[in-house]
Design an enzyme around this catalytic site. Structure first.
Site, PDB file in Angstrom:
ATOM      1  N   ASN A  62       0.926  -1.162  -0.727  1.00  0.00           N
ATOM      2  CA  ASN A  62       0.095   0.134  -0.248  1.00  0.00           C
ATOM      3  C   ASN A  62       1.004   1.680  -0.153  1.00  0.00           C
ATOM      4  OD1 ASN A  62       0.159  -0.645   2.308  1.00  0.00           O
ATOM      5  ND2 ASN A  62      -1.542   0.529   3.306  1.00  0.00           N
ATOM      6  N   GLU A  75      -2.622  -4.961  -2.912  1.00  0.00           N
ATOM      7  CA  GLU A  75      -3.343  -5.831  -3.697  1.00  0.00           C
ATOM      8  C   GLU A  75      -3.605  -5.806  -5.274  1.00  0.00           C
ATOM      9  OE1 GLU A  75      -6.007  -6.765  -0.046  1.00  0.00           O
ATOM     10  OE2 GLU A  75      -4.102  -4.836  -0.928  1.00  0.00           O
TER      11      GLU A  75
END
Length: 160
Positions: A62, A75
């Protein structure tokens, strides 16, 4: 009116050592990616590692910004990098791990809704399931055979 029951199944592991060697390697890569996350605002670091069908492992973590929350999840960083660098490769598995600098994350952390949507489109487009393996910093690991098992009633391009 008709009522339906939605069921999903997952396998729970008590430690990374119970995973296959391929999955242990993938999770260890996700842990290393997590350590490099840029999360000065949330203090919540997430790492992701994707295994492509050509054997390549793609990492993501992130990335936050001072215009919080306009950052990006691990992701989606990983899946979009895979789509950009290897557009014709299928994603076999993704390992996800999360940790906080504020407290111990000792239960599995699955993908957020936006990441589930994005990953589901890749799974639908490749016409093969993507195994999802996720954990916190320590503790149990959850494995599902398909992203779509985490997202019933998924929305895809067939609706457009």
């Amino acid at each position: 009116m008709k009522k339906i029951d939605i069921q999903t199944s997952a396998t729970i592991f008590d430690s990374v050592s119970e995973l296959s060697s391929e999955e242990q390697n993938l999770m260890n890569n996700a842990i290393e990616a997590r350590k490099k996350a840029y999360a000065p605002y949330s203090k919540f670091k997430v790492g992701a590692a994707l295994l492509l069908d050509n054997g390549k492992i793609i990492l993501g973590n992130n990335q936050e910004s001072a215009a919080y929350p306009s950052g990006m999840c691990a992701e989606r960083v990983a899946i979009w990098k895979a789509g950009s660098d290897y557009p014709n490769m299928k994603v076999k598995k993704i390992a996800i791990t999360a940790a906080s600098t504020e407290n111990l994350v000792n239960k599995p952390v699955g993908p957020c809704g936006a990441c589930r949507q994005t990953l589901s489109e890749y799974e639908i487009n490749q016409k093969e399931p993507i195994e999802i393996i996720f954990m916190g910093e320590i503790g149990q690991i959850v494995k599902t055979e398909s992203l779509l098992s985490l997202l019933p009633f998924s929305f895809d391009s067939s609706y457009l």
